[in-house]
Design a protein around this motif. Structure first.
Motif, PDB file in Angstrom:
ATOM      1  N   ASP A 215       0.861  -1.184   0.000  1.00 23.58           N
ATOM      2  CA  ASP A 215       0.000   0.000   0.000  1.00 23.58           C
ATOM      3  C   ASP A 215       0.900   1.238   0.000  1.00 23.58           C
ATOM      4  N   THR A 216       1.350   1.631  -1.207  1.00 20.36           N
ATOM      5  CA  THR A 216       2.285   2.747  -1.323  1.00 20.36           C
ATOM      6  C   THR A 216       1.737   3.821  -2.244  1.00 20.36           C
ATOM      7  N   ASP A 217       2.224   5.024  -2.024  1.00 22.88           N
ATOM      8  CA  ASP A 217       2.004   6.154  -2.911  1.00 22.88           C
ATOM      9  C   ASP A 217       3.352   6.567  -3.492  1.00 22.88           C
ATOM     10  N   HIS A 250       3.309   1.288 -11.680  1.00 25.96           N
ATOM     11  CA  HIS A 250       2.312   0.216 -11.700  1.00 25.96           C
ATOM     12  C   HIS A 250       1.356   0.352 -10.527  1.00 25.96           C
ATOM     13  N   ARG A 251       0.203  -0.263 -10.706  1.00 23.64           N
ATOM     14  CA  ARG A 251      -0.854  -0.238  -9.690  1.00 23.64           C
ATOM     15  C   ARG A 251      -1.672  -1.510  -9.859  1.00 23.64           C
ATOM     16  N   ARG A 252      -2.120  -2.093  -8.762  1.00 23.95           N
ATOM     17  CA  ARG A 252      -2.966  -3.281  -8.828  1.00 23.95           C
ATOM     18  C   ARG A 252      -4.418  -2.874  -8.654  1.00 23.95           C
ATOM     19  N   ASP A 253      -5.289  -3.324  -9.586  1.00 25.66           N
ATOM     20  CA  ASP A 253      -6.680  -2.897  -9.523  1.00 25.66           C
ATOM     21  C   ASP A 253      -7.490  -3.794  -8.592  1.00 25.66           C
ATOM     22  N   SER A 254      -8.763  -3.483  -8.450  1.00 29.14           N
ATOM     23  CA  SER A 254      -9.614  -4.190  -7.489  1.00 29.14           C
ATOM     24  C   SER A 254      -9.857  -5.642  -7.886  1.00 29.14           C
ATOM     25  N   ASP A 255      -9.648  -5.976  -9.163  1.00 29.07           N
ATOM     26  CA  ASP A 255      -9.793  -7.356  -9.615  1.00 29.07           C
ATOM     27  C   ASP A 255      -8.501  -8.149  -9.493  1.00 29.07           C
ATOM     28  N   GLY A 256      -7.431  -7.510  -9.032  1.00 31.17           N
ATOM     29  CA  GLY A 256      -6.166  -8.197  -8.818  1.00 31.17           C
ATOM     30  C   GLY A 256      -5.161  -8.064  -9.940  1.00 31.17           C
ATOM     31  N   THR A 282      -2.275   0.060 -19.817  1.00 32.65           N
ATOM     32  CA  THR A 282      -2.462  -1.368 -20.095  1.00 32.65           C
ATOM     33  C   THR A 282      -3.842  -1.772 -19.603  1.00 32.65           C
ATOM     34  N   PRO A 283      -4.561  -2.557 -20.368  1.00 35.42           N
ATOM     35  CA  PRO A 283      -5.913  -2.945 -19.959  1.00 35.42           C
ATOM     36  C   PRO A 283      -5.874  -4.065 -18.932  1.00 35.42           C
ATOM     37  N   PRO A 284      -6.964  -4.286 -18.201  1.00 32.38           N
ATOM     38  CA  PRO A 284      -7.042  -5.466 -17.335  1.00 32.38           C
ATOM     39  C   PRO A 284      -7.106  -6.724 -18.188  1.00 32.38           C
ATOM     40  N   GLY A 285      -6.908  -7.877 -17.522  1.00 31.38           N
ATOM     41  CA  GLY A 285      -6.939  -9.150 -18.227  1.00 31.38           C
ATOM     42  C   GLY A 285      -5.581  -9.806 -18.333  1.00 31.38           C
TER      43      GLY A 285
END
Length: 687
Positions: A215-217, A250-256, A282-285
């Motif tokens: 959990d970083t900024d 980079h960032r991790r979205d709510s879907d992982g 970059t898109p999810p998936g």
């Protein structure tokens, strides 16, 4: 920095190291051996490929940029492009190095292998002391300032990261901490001008116990002194500069899914910096992470990816310069499809993309079964990493037992004779009988299991020298299942303390050493909590163990001690609320404990490493009265299951012929597997 300037830089560094004063000599006091999950098999080297699309039928030739000594990773090109900065674990400790890039490595030659030529041993960029992690190096544009992460300074309180960003002026050796004290920074990146540094940070709240993405900024501050520190982007990690006003991260979205984002940075005088805009590229998936950009490659960003259906992480390049959909091209998969590639970086001229991977059977040092680690008190005790788990020394110091999960093995501590497999099933952990020569206690059955799982303590008596163990006898000491594990014998050879879940809770019991429960058993601790990982002191006075009795079921463990008669219970060390201190083992004089803990939190972003079940775990010692806590290991991996013997093992006592069980036999992060296959995709294993 030109080649002549590079040579001058190395000359200045040598001069600085000559001035270092030797440490005072102390009396020898044994050896500590521990494990680091997977690390013994990494065999990382740094490689590069042309930063240009190639057809899969005609892949480019890969160039090896590092020299095959030890483990080399997290590289970065010097601003001139003619030199490579990198992290290496040679000489038993982490340090930063610089070496010339082999000529022709950016040409895309069709030769089978382009490798760095053998040369004189490299000189570290930083002094050996204090022992600390040094990671993620960058040089400023003038080549004079080295910016990096270090764990040289304690955080001051438990479960706080020691990682901070530092700036060392190489000609003078003067070093300044850029990260505010009480705060941790990871993954620094220096802007093209050298004026600004961006880093991922949890801020004043610190690490919250995350084991996957932190959990970083992203904060930006002046490279010279850390001033004008400003929160630029919320929820991000691993920043990289494309130019003076553009950051990728980079960032991790709510879907992982991990995705790569672009932020346009604006500077507002003394008010600091802010993100004028943030967009996902970059898109999810599929996963895209650890981005790398360079002013020499405008519109291009290199990323590591894990795509559905693939067991391996690869390097790809994204062209974000067009007004429409972004274009992708593969870099590493056409060259080495069944190998993990980590943490890309781009050359200043935009011609090459670098990364690290396991060198496999290529020329270089072979991974060792026993690897000497630089001890903070080398005249007091030596420190070794073993390619295995739950190691323990025989009481004459001549042999080491350890487990392979599965398998129980014995090896001579000097490395002679090869490893001997004693048992092929799942066993954990190990302890030698004090009186009966060649008797090892262990547990057989599933590890990390519930209280009611059938796990039993056994005594293994060693027989002849055959590898398959045909003359070895195994005697079961516990009955009725109940997850009986972590046996530790008393020094008089009469008793064994162990943990058992037979009551529905994991508590400690003591039974007869030779006949097991049939010879007598009594309960030592009782309560609705978990008491486990016990160790009997050499003087017979104490039993140390890990327990969550202060918060049953909460996941936090502290180390306690109790007399064998059940009196004198007290807590020795605790890593704050939610913290973990585990696997205690007494020193030979019974006055100290060695253990593994999250006391120093995390030291790097977990996604930048191969798989670890937890991204923390360093080896510490503490006096049995709770005073004198001391950190022994500094890395971003998972160190654990230490043991301590009075036998002092010198580095020269251990032969280099006994190798680890397999170079490259490690896994990628398990938590990157998201709906990749209907039956659940397991991570790729090398070898």
């Amino acid at each position: 920095m030109a080649p002549r300037a590079t040579q001058l830089l190395l000359f200045l560094i040598v001069g600085l190291l000559v001035l270092a004063a030797p440490a005072p000599a102390l009396a020898a006091d044994g050896t500590i051996v521990f494990t680091t999950l997977g690390r013994s098999r990494y065999a990382f080297d740094i490689f590069a490929l042309p930063l240009a699309p190639r057809s899969s039928s005609c892949p480019a030739a890969e160039a090896r940029l590092s020299d095959g000594a030890s483990v080399n990773y997290n590289g970065n090109f010097a601003p001139s492009g003619d030199s490579l900065l990198f992290v290496s674990e040679r000489n038993g400790t982490l340090n930063l190095y610089i070496s010339l890039v082999p000529s022709g490595s950016g040409s895309g030659s069709r030769r089978e292998a382009l490798e760095v030529p053998k040369a004189a041993p490299l000189t570290p960029l930083l002094p050996w002391d204090p022992i600390a992690l040094k990671d993620r190096p960058s040089l400023t544009a003038d080549g004079a300032h080295l910016v990096y992460v270090s764990t040289a300074e304690p955080a001051g309180s438990p479960r706080r990261s020691w990682a901070g960003v530092y700036n060392t002026h190489l000609p003078s050796g003067s070093t300044r901490r850029l990260t505010p004290r009480g705060v941790a920074d990871f993954s620094p990146a220096v802007s093209p001008s050298g004026e600004w540094t961006a880093a991922a940070s949890p801020g004043p709240d610190g690490w919250g116990g995350e084991v996957e993405d932190l959990d970083t900024d992203i904060f930006v501050f002046r490279t010279s002194d850390g001033s004008r520190r400003t929160l630029a982007v919320r929820d991000g990690g691993w920043p990289t500069w494309a130019d003076e006003t553009t950051l990728f991260f980079h960032r991790r979205d709510s879907d992982g899914w991990y995705g790569v984002y672009r932020a346009k940075i604006s500077f507002a005088g003394d008010a600091g910096v802010s993100a004028a805009s943030v967009e996902r590229i970059t898109p999810p998936g599929f996963h895209a992470f650890t981005p790398a950009a360079s002013p020499g490659a405008p519109g291009l960003v290199a990323v590591a990816t894990r795509r559905p259906g693939s067991d391996y992480r690869h390097i790809e390049v994204i062209d974000v310069s067009g007004g429409g959909a972004n274009a992708y091209f593969e870099v590493t998969r056409p060259v080495a499809p069944r190998v993990h590639h980590f943490n890309p970086f781009i050359s200043p001229d935009g011609a090459r993309v670098g990364y690290h991977r396991c060198r496999g059977s290529e020329n270089g040092d072979s991974p060792l079964l026993l690897e000497n680690i630089k001890s903070p008190a080398p005249d007091t005790f030596s420190l070794f990493r073993i390619d295995g788990s739950y190691p323990s020394f025989s009481h004459d110091g001549k042999r080491i037992a350890f487990v392979g999960l599965p398998g129980l093995f014995v090896v001579n501590s000097d490395g002679s004779g090869g490893r001997r497999r004693i048992f092929s099933g799942n066993a954990f952990p190990t302890a030698w009988d004090w009186k009966r020569k060649g008797v090892i206690y262990t547990s057989i059955g599933p590890d990390f299991a519930s209280e009611r799982t059938e796990v039993d303590v056994v005594a293994v008596s060693l027989g002849g020298d055959d590898d398959e163990g045909s003359s070895i006898s195994i005697k079961k000491l516990t009955v009725g299942g109940g997850n009986n594990a972590f046996p530790s014998p008393s020094p008089d050879g009469k008793w064994i303390v162990f943990r058992s879940g037979r009551s529905g809770h994991k508590n400690l019991y003591i039974m007869d050493a030779e006949d097991g429960e049939a010879g007598g058993i009594r309960r030592l601790t009782e309560g609705p909590w978990s008491d486990t990982m016990c160790n009997w002191s050499p003087d017979g006075e104490w039993i140390a163990f890990a327990s969550d009795r202060h918060n049953p079921g909460g996941g936090s463990f502290a180390i306690y001690m109790v007399h064998p008669n059940g009196t004198g219970l007290r807590r020795v060390v605790h890593s704050a609320d939610g913290g973990r201190t585990n696997h205690p083992w007494f020193s030979p004089d019974s006055k100290s404990l060695v253990f593994t803990t999250d006391y120093a939190a995390v030291s790097a972003e977990p996604i930048s490493n191969p798989h670890h079940y937890q991204p923390y775990g360093e080896i510490f010692t503490v006096n049995i009265d709770g005073s004198g806590i001391r950190r022994l290991t500094h890395n971003s991996f998972e160190d654990g299951t230490p043991s301590w013997t009075p036998y002092y093992l010198k580095p020269e006592d251990v032969g280099e012929t006994l190798q680890a069980s397999g170079a490259c036999a490690f896994e990628d992060c398990h938590w990157l597997n998201i709906d990749a296959k209907p039956d659940g995709l397991m991570c790729g294993r090398h070898g």
